[in-house]
Structure formats: C-alpha cells, structure tokens
Design an enzyme around this catalytic site. Structure first.
Site, PDB file in Angstrom:
ATOM      1  N   TYR A 136     -18.925 -21.793  -1.783  1.00  0.00           N
ATOM      2  CA  TYR A 136     -18.743 -20.348  -1.906  1.00  0.00           C
ATOM      3  C   TYR A 136     -19.117 -19.726  -0.569  1.00  0.00           C
ATOM      4  O   TYR A 136     -20.277 -19.667  -0.197  1.00  0.00           O
ATOM      5  CB  TYR A 136     -19.632 -19.831  -3.037  1.00  0.00           C
ATOM      6  CG  TYR A 136     -19.453 -18.375  -3.408  1.00  0.00           C
ATOM      7  CD1 TYR A 136     -18.550 -17.539  -2.755  1.00  0.00           C
ATOM      8  CD2 TYR A 136     -20.201 -17.816  -4.440  1.00  0.00           C
ATOM      9  CE1 TYR A 136     -18.398 -16.211  -3.108  1.00  0.00           C
ATOM     10  CE2 TYR A 136     -20.065 -16.492  -4.816  1.00  0.00           C
ATOM     11  CZ  TYR A 136     -19.163 -15.695  -4.142  1.00  0.00           C
ATOM     12  OH  TYR A 136     -19.024 -14.369  -4.513  1.00  0.00           O
ATOM     13  N   LYS A 164     -14.378 -21.192  -1.976  1.00  0.00           N
ATOM     14  CA  LYS A 164     -14.144 -19.867  -2.537  1.00  0.00           C
ATOM     15  C   LYS A 164     -14.218 -18.905  -1.356  1.00  0.00           C
ATOM     16  O   LYS A 164     -15.294 -18.579  -0.862  1.00  0.00           O
ATOM     17  CB  LYS A 164     -15.181 -19.510  -3.604  1.00  0.00           C
ATOM     18  CG  LYS A 164     -14.935 -18.128  -4.242  1.00  0.00           C
ATOM     19  CD  LYS A 164     -16.002 -17.801  -5.265  1.00  0.00           C
ATOM     20  CE  LYS A 164     -15.814 -16.376  -5.809  1.00  0.00           C
ATOM     21  NZ  LYS A 164     -16.901 -15.995  -6.749  1.00  0.00           N
ATOM     22  N   VAL A 206     -10.689 -17.169  -8.063  1.00  0.00           N
ATOM     23  CA  VAL A 206     -11.873 -17.016  -8.910  1.00  0.00           C
ATOM     24  C   VAL A 206     -12.019 -15.524  -9.153  1.00  0.00           C
ATOM     25  O   VAL A 206     -12.432 -14.780  -8.265  1.00  0.00           O
ATOM     26  CB  VAL A 206     -13.133 -17.603  -8.246  1.00  0.00           C
ATOM     27  CG1 VAL A 206     -14.349 -17.389  -9.147  1.00  0.00           C
ATOM     28  CG2 VAL A 206     -12.945 -19.091  -7.955  1.00  0.00           C
TER      29      VAL A 206
END
Length: 304
Positions: A136, A164, A206
């Site tokens: 992330y 991400k 996401v």
C-alpha cells in the site's frame, strides 16, 4: 486461494453493534451485496475497516468469519498496519493461519522510517509468509513513499505481487507499467481518480464507496474493461460527489452514513471516531440524497 490482482476489491467497513461489539449480521448483509454485485476480492482491516481500533482478537474473528462467509468465491485480504517489524511478521503469520488469501501491507506506522528501514520492514514480512502481498503506497496520508527504485528491490520476493497505488499521481500508472510490466499489478486506491487510473492501465481498484454502491462500482470497472468508456464515464461523473466523501478525514463516517441510505450498514463507529453532526452531517446527507435521486440505470454489466 491464489490472488488475481484485478477487478473491484472493496475496502469494507467493519460493522459494530450499539454496544460496540462486532456486528457480524450486518457485515454479512453488506458482504452478500458485494458478492452479488460481482466484486473480485475483499479487503479487511484498512482505514475504512477502522483497523487501528480493533483488537488482535477482533481482527482474527473478522478474518475467519469473512473467509467462512465468502466460501472461496473471492480472495480475502487482511491489512497489515503495524508499528514494529516483529508485530508485522506475527500479523502475517496469524492471517495465514486464519485463512486469508493475501495481505495488503502498509509501511511502519507512526515511525517515519527511512528507505532502508522501509525495505527491511517489507523484506522481513515477505520472507516469513507464503501469502501474496500488495504494497500500500500512500505517501499523502502515511508520509512514507515506496519509490520505483525501492520496488526494484522488493520485487526480488516472488510473493510481493501488487501495489495499491494511492500517490494521487496518475502518471505513476504508466511509469510502473513501463518499468515493471505485469510483474507488479496495479490496484488504484483513490476513488476520485479510479476512472482515469483504470483507463491508463491499472488492473483494478481497491474501492471505498463500493461499500454503499457495489453495483455501480463493478459496472464502472466492467464497462472500462469492455472498452465502453463513454458509458463508464457517465457513471463516474454521477459518482464524483460521492467519491469526494472518501477523501476527507471523516471518510469512515461518510461512507457508513451512505451505507445506511442503501440498507447496507449502520452509522456505528468506534471511538475516538464519532458519528457526524452539524454542517458535516448535513453536507453528507445532501450529497447522498441528491445522488440517490439521479442514480443511473445500469447495463447488464455482468454479460458485457
């Protein structure tokens, strides 16, 4: 279950009862709506999941219950957001024991680690778990950037598979594709720029507002994938006022309020968060109600 890093993966909210215990009944209601809409994975324990307020026991119960509810239809990812390397390795091991399919992993929390320290943090988890990892990368909120040069090092681990991408810089989509090809899958992580990110080549999303509007979110993705850009853009433009509820500090409260309006949740949050009041609440309600009045008719997006 292996993870295909593509499609829509809701960063689901954690549901609470009035007595502040986990509300698995409402959680299952929301999860069923996500699966019925055609999402491609579930992400637990992120910012929207209020992970910083959950106990270790609650996180494990949430993971086990979700795996049981999903019944192998889609992969289940749990978020690692830990303060120490030791705790991150332990959390990864517990996630594997509890049946998670993969990890969404943040850099060290609270301590602003150097590049060398950040690499060692990810390296230590990667060599101590067989689970696939999505890094992330959100330097806007977490003040630590995982650079492309750092990914050169991290991708030596076969199980670091995806990022991400939440830098807010859509140029990074092309830069990552040019540098790493399909070796590093890209899941865009910011609702407001998800449309352009996917058009530029992001593999999936996401998502946040999907918690309240799963069908519209999956429809957008499937239309883009099918090359029906105009139709996807129409949904994106309708969605934008709602998306903007996801880029403010009260995003959890905003999205939980939206879930109430679509019958997929309650407003219960865990302190120190409190439900919205005053002008912030009025603005969120106005945005949600106006969007519901103009909710678009969706094509048969599952059969494009």
């Amino acid at each position: 279950m292996s993870v295909k890093w593509e499609g829509i993966m809701p960063a689901v909210t954690t549901k609470f009862n009035d007595d502040d215990t986990l509300d698995f009944a409402m959680f299952e209601t929301n999860l069923k709506a996500q699966l019925d809409a055609g999402v491609h994975g579930i992400v637990l324990g992120g910012t929207l999941g209020e992970a910083s307020t959950l106990t270790e026991s609650e996180k494990r119960s949430l993971t086990k219950s979700t795996v049981d509810m999903v019944k192998g239809k889609v992969p289940v990812m749990i978020t690692l957001a830990e303060q120490s390397t030791k705790a991150a390795v332990k959390a990864a091991n517990m996630a594997e024991e509890d049946g998670a399919s993969g990890l969404m992993m943040l850099p060290p929390m609270r301590y602003k680690s150097t590049d060398r320290e950040t690499l060692e943090f990810f390296n230590s988890v990667a060599i101590n778990t067989s689970l696939p990892i999505m890094v992330y990368n959100n330097p806007v909120d977490y003040k630590i950037e995982i650079t492309h040069k750092m990914f050169d090092e991290l991708l030596k681990h076969d199980n670091i598979e995806a990022v991400k991408e939440s830098t807010r810089n859509t140029m990074n989509i092309t830069r990552i594709k040019n540098r790493f090809g399909d070796r590093l899958k890209i899941m865009t992580g910011v609702d407001t720029i998800a449309f352009e990110s996917m058009v530029l080549g992001a593999d999936g999303w996401v998502a946040g507002l999907v918690c309240a509007f799963p069908e519209e979110t999956v429809a957008m993705y499937e239309l883009i994938k099918a090359g029906q850009i105009k139709e996807a853009l129409d949904i994106h433009r309708w969605f934008m006022p709602l998306f903007e509820l996801d880029i403010v500090p009260e995003l959890v409260q905003n999205i939980k309020l939206a879930e109430v309006y679509t019958g997929l949740g309650t407003e219960n949050v865990r302190a120190p968060r409190l439900p919205l009041i005053g002008d912030e609440r009025k603005f969120a309600i106005k945005t949600i109600e106006e969007s519901l009045k103009t909710r678009p008719a969706l094509p048969d997006y599952k059969n494009l």
